[in-house]
Design a protein around this motif. Structure first.
Motif, PDB file in Angstrom:
ATOM      1  N   THR A  22       0.834  -1.211   0.000  1.00 57.41           N
ATOM      2  CA  THR A  22       0.000   0.000   0.000  1.00 57.41           C
ATOM      3  C   THR A  22       0.859   1.247   0.000  1.00 57.41           C
ATOM      4  O   THR A  22       0.621   2.183  -0.773  1.00 57.41           O
ATOM      5  CB  THR A  22      -0.932   0.004   1.230  1.00 57.41           C
ATOM      6  N   SER A  23       1.879   1.280   0.855  1.00 57.62           N
ATOM      7  CA  SER A  23       2.794   2.425   0.892  1.00 57.62           C
ATOM      8  C   SER A  23       3.548   2.545  -0.421  1.00 57.62           C
ATOM      9  O   SER A  23       3.751   3.656  -0.943  1.00 57.62           O
ATOM     10  CB  SER A  23       3.784   2.281   2.056  1.00 57.62           C
ATOM     11  N   PHE A  24       3.968   1.404  -0.952  1.00 56.68           N
ATOM     12  CA  PHE A  24       4.674   1.408  -2.235  1.00 56.68           C
ATOM     13  C   PHE A  24       3.783   1.983  -3.328  1.00 56.68           C
ATOM     14  O   PHE A  24       4.221   2.809  -4.141  1.00 56.68           O
ATOM     15  CB  PHE A  24       5.094  -0.023  -2.598  1.00 56.68           C
ATOM     16  N   ASP A  25       2.516   1.565  -3.333  1.00 58.18           N
ATOM     17  CA  ASP A  25       1.589   2.017  -4.371  1.00 58.18           C
ATOM     18  C   ASP A  25       1.325   3.520  -4.265  1.00 58.18           C
ATOM     19  O   ASP A  25       1.236   4.218  -5.276  1.00 58.18           O
ATOM     20  CB  ASP A  25       0.282   1.241  -4.255  1.00 58.18           C
ATOM     21  N   TYR A  30       2.163   8.680  -6.695  1.00 61.17           N
ATOM     22  CA  TYR A  30       2.528  10.093  -6.651  1.00 61.17           C
ATOM     23  C   TYR A  30       3.595  10.411  -7.697  1.00 61.17           C
ATOM     24  O   TYR A  30       3.488  11.392  -8.434  1.00 61.17           O
ATOM     25  CB  TYR A  30       3.045  10.469  -5.265  1.00 61.17           C
ATOM     26  N   LEU A  31       4.635   9.583  -7.749  1.00 60.49           N
ATOM     27  CA  LEU A  31       5.743   9.849  -8.663  1.00 60.49           C
ATOM     28  C   LEU A  31       5.321   9.737 -10.127  1.00 60.49           C
ATOM     29  O   LEU A  31       5.972  10.293 -11.011  1.00 60.49           O
ATOM     30  CB  LEU A  31       6.895   8.892  -8.366  1.00 60.49           C
ATOM     31  N   THR A  32       4.230   9.012 -10.378  1.00 63.24           N
ATOM     32  CA  THR A  32       3.739   8.848 -11.763  1.00 63.24           C
ATOM     33  C   THR A  32       2.333   9.420 -11.883  1.00 63.24           C
ATOM     34  O   THR A  32       1.527   8.924 -12.667  1.00 63.24           O
ATOM     35  CB  THR A  32       3.740   7.357 -12.148  1.00 63.24           C
ATOM     36  N   GLY A 206       9.976   9.237  -2.522  1.00 57.32           N
ATOM     37  CA  GLY A 206      11.139   8.458  -2.946  1.00 57.32           C
ATOM     38  C   GLY A 206      11.717   7.655  -1.802  1.00 57.32           C
ATOM     39  O   GLY A 206      12.112   6.492  -1.965  1.00 57.32           O
ATOM     40  N   THR A 207      11.759   8.272  -0.607  1.00 62.10           N
ATOM     41  CA  THR A 207      12.265   7.576   0.586  1.00 62.10           C
ATOM     42  C   THR A 207      11.394   6.378   0.930  1.00 62.10           C
ATOM     43  O   THR A 207      11.889   5.277   1.204  1.00 62.10           O
ATOM     44  CB  THR A 207      12.316   8.546   1.782  1.00 62.10           C
ATOM     45  N   VAL A 208      10.081   6.593   0.929  1.00 64.58           N
ATOM     46  CA  VAL A 208       9.144   5.507   1.244  1.00 64.58           C
ATOM     47  C   VAL A 208       9.224   4.412   0.186  1.00 64.58           C
ATOM     48  O   VAL A 208       9.149   3.217   0.504  1.00 64.58           O
ATOM     49  CB  VAL A 208       7.708   6.054   1.361  1.00 64.58           C
ATOM     50  N   LEU A 209       9.387   4.798  -1.072  1.00 65.39           N
ATOM     51  CA  LEU A 209       9.499   3.817  -2.152  1.00 65.39           C
ATOM     52  C   LEU A 209      10.683   2.881  -1.918  1.00 65.39           C
ATOM     53  O   LEU A 209      10.562   1.653  -1.999  1.00 65.39           O
ATOM     54  CB  LEU A 209       9.658   4.537  -3.494  1.00 65.39           C
ATOM     55  N   ILE A 210      11.832   3.459  -1.597  1.00 60.23           N
ATOM     56  CA  ILE A 210      13.044   2.657  -1.354  1.00 60.23           C
ATOM     57  C   ILE A 210      12.884   1.791  -0.112  1.00 60.23           C
ATOM     58  O   ILE A 210      13.223   0.595  -0.109  1.00 60.23           O
ATOM     59  CB  ILE A 210      14.276   3.577  -1.224  1.00 60.23           C
ATOM     60  N   LEU A 211      12.346   2.396   0.957  1.00 59.77           N
ATOM     61  CA  LEU A 211      12.146   1.645   2.201  1.00 59.77           C
ATOM     62  C   LEU A 211      11.162   0.498   1.998  1.00 59.77           C
ATOM     63  O   LEU A 211      11.342  -0.606   2.548  1.00 59.77           O
ATOM     64  CB  LEU A 211      11.645   2.593   3.297  1.00 59.77           C
ATOM     65  N   SER A 212      10.132   0.722   1.203  1.00 67.18           N
ATOM     66  CA  SER A 212       9.150  -0.326   0.905  1.00 67.18           C
ATOM     67  C   SER A 212       9.806  -1.505   0.208  1.00 67.18           C
ATOM     68  O   SER A 212       9.526  -2.672   0.518  1.00 67.18           O
ATOM     69  CB  SER A 212       8.022   0.230   0.034  1.00 67.18           C
TER      70      SER A 212
END
Length: 372
Positions: A22-25, A30-32, A206-212
């Motif tokens: 969910t966090s990744f999505d 957002y980034l897209t 971006g931080t959450v994406l990497i952490l996910s």
């Protein structure tokens, strides 16, 4: 007791993959944010939801190595692929049927003509490659190239309608979390835990994406270890464990994503995600780990025995046959309860046939004779 000790970590890891997805999505969305939905579904959504399959296949090949590691990852991809195409749309339909009383799940002939046909072409290439080329660097490079071609086609065909969609800006993205810390922790809500009540921006997403990805990778690694343990405990080949249990576990994000799309009346993306995820799984989920592994080893191909080749080949042929059958059902009419039951039965038959073939050499050689 030993079975339970092996199975519980898989359940926990699956829960982590589901929740962290969910966090990744959110971060990926957002980034897209200004991508056309018709493009975002088969590209960004498919990649995001198919990361578990890629990670699991990579871990199997890295930690087990050789053909045994490849077979385990391959089984995860094939099992996940049939789950995606057969069960994701049907589960999404059943949810909206009982929750919202909707009696039809609209399928899309446009998606079938584009994603469906491309998926069938990809599966045909997989069969040809296993028969004639084996598992080699050339095999993996062509698979990756096929996916890049698919992305190019999708963007060319669907991005032309982008102007019709509402363009979003940063003001449209602000997450407000009134839940307790414990609730946010249980839900693995990374945005709520780290950036509570803050507007999204490129840095925090971006931080959450990497952490996910890091957390998801840890969960996938645990699934690989537990699958090996479960295989040893049950005394059955790991190919079967990964084909059924690991494949289903890795398909949870795809399923949740499509259910959400269906509940929001985004049937096209909910339907497309199943096909696009399969294209990603086969092309990247198989191709990329093999390419990296062979380059690291300095080899050009994996050594594969005749029985292993026949098992890979027979499962690929069955996947192609059932993909065509299920796609025809989607093509003929929209999904309803009766057709959903037929597709679920197809999925069960597919599992039974692969299970039988994995233990029956005569069946495998029969497949070889038919293809020859």
């Amino acid at each position: 007791m030993d079975i339970l000790l092996s199975f519980i970590p898989i359940v926990i890891a699956t829960y982590i993959i589901w929740k962290i997805g969910t966090s990744f999505d959110i971060a990926a969305s957002y980034l897209t944010r200004n991508l056309n939905e018709g493009v975002k579904g088969p590209t960004v959504n498919a990649i995001a939801s198919s990361l578990p399959e890629l990670l699991i296949a990579s871990f199997f090949l890295i930690f087990i190595g050789n053909i045994d590691g490849f077979k385990s990852g391959f089984a995860t991809i094939i099992g996940s692929s049939i789950f995606n195409i057969a069960l994701i749309p049907t589960i999404a339909f059943i949810i909206i049927y009982f929750k919202h009383g909707k009696k039809l799940f609209p399928t899309s002939r446009e998606i079938i003509k584009q994603d469906g046909i491309f998926l069938i072409i990809t599966e045909i290439f997989l069969i040809i490659a296993i028969i004639y080329g084996g598992i080699s660097t050339t095999f993996s490079i062509i698979l990756i190239a096929l996916y890049l071609l698919y992305i190019y086609i999708v963007i060319k065909l669907r991005n032309k309608n982008q102007d019709d969609d509402k363009e979003l800006n940063d003001d449209d993205f602000k997450l407000v979390s009134d839940e307790s810390f414990l609730r946010r922790l249980i839900n693995l809500d990374l945005f709520g835990l780290i950036y509570r009540n803050k507007k999204l921006n490129n840095l925090n997403t971006g931080t959450v994406l990497i952490l996910s990805i890091v957390i998801m990778a840890g969960a996938c690694h645990q699934i690989v270890l537990s699958s090996e343990s479960l295989s040893t405990t049950l005394g059955i080949e790991i190919f079967i464990v990964t084909f059924i249990i690991t494949a289903i576990a890795s398909s949870v994000p795809d399923t949740i994503l499509s259910i959400k799309d269906a509940e929001n009346n985004k049937y096209k993306d909910a339907f497309s995600n199943a096909y696009a995820s399969n294209i990603f799984d086969i092309c990247i989920g198989i191709g990329l780990p093999v390419l990296v592994y062979l380059l690291m080893k300095g080899d050009n191909n994996l050594i594969i025995g005749e029985s292993d080749q026949l098992l890979l080949l027979s499962s690929s042929v069955l996947l192609l046959i059932f993909t065509i059958i299920i796609t025809l059902i989607y093509w003929l009419k929209d999904l309803n309860m009766f057709r959903s039951i037929i597709i679920i039965c197809c999925y069960i038959v597919f599992l039974i046939l692969v299970y039988i073939m994995s233990f029956n050499q005569a069946c495998l050689f029969s497949v070889q004779e038919i293809l020859n």
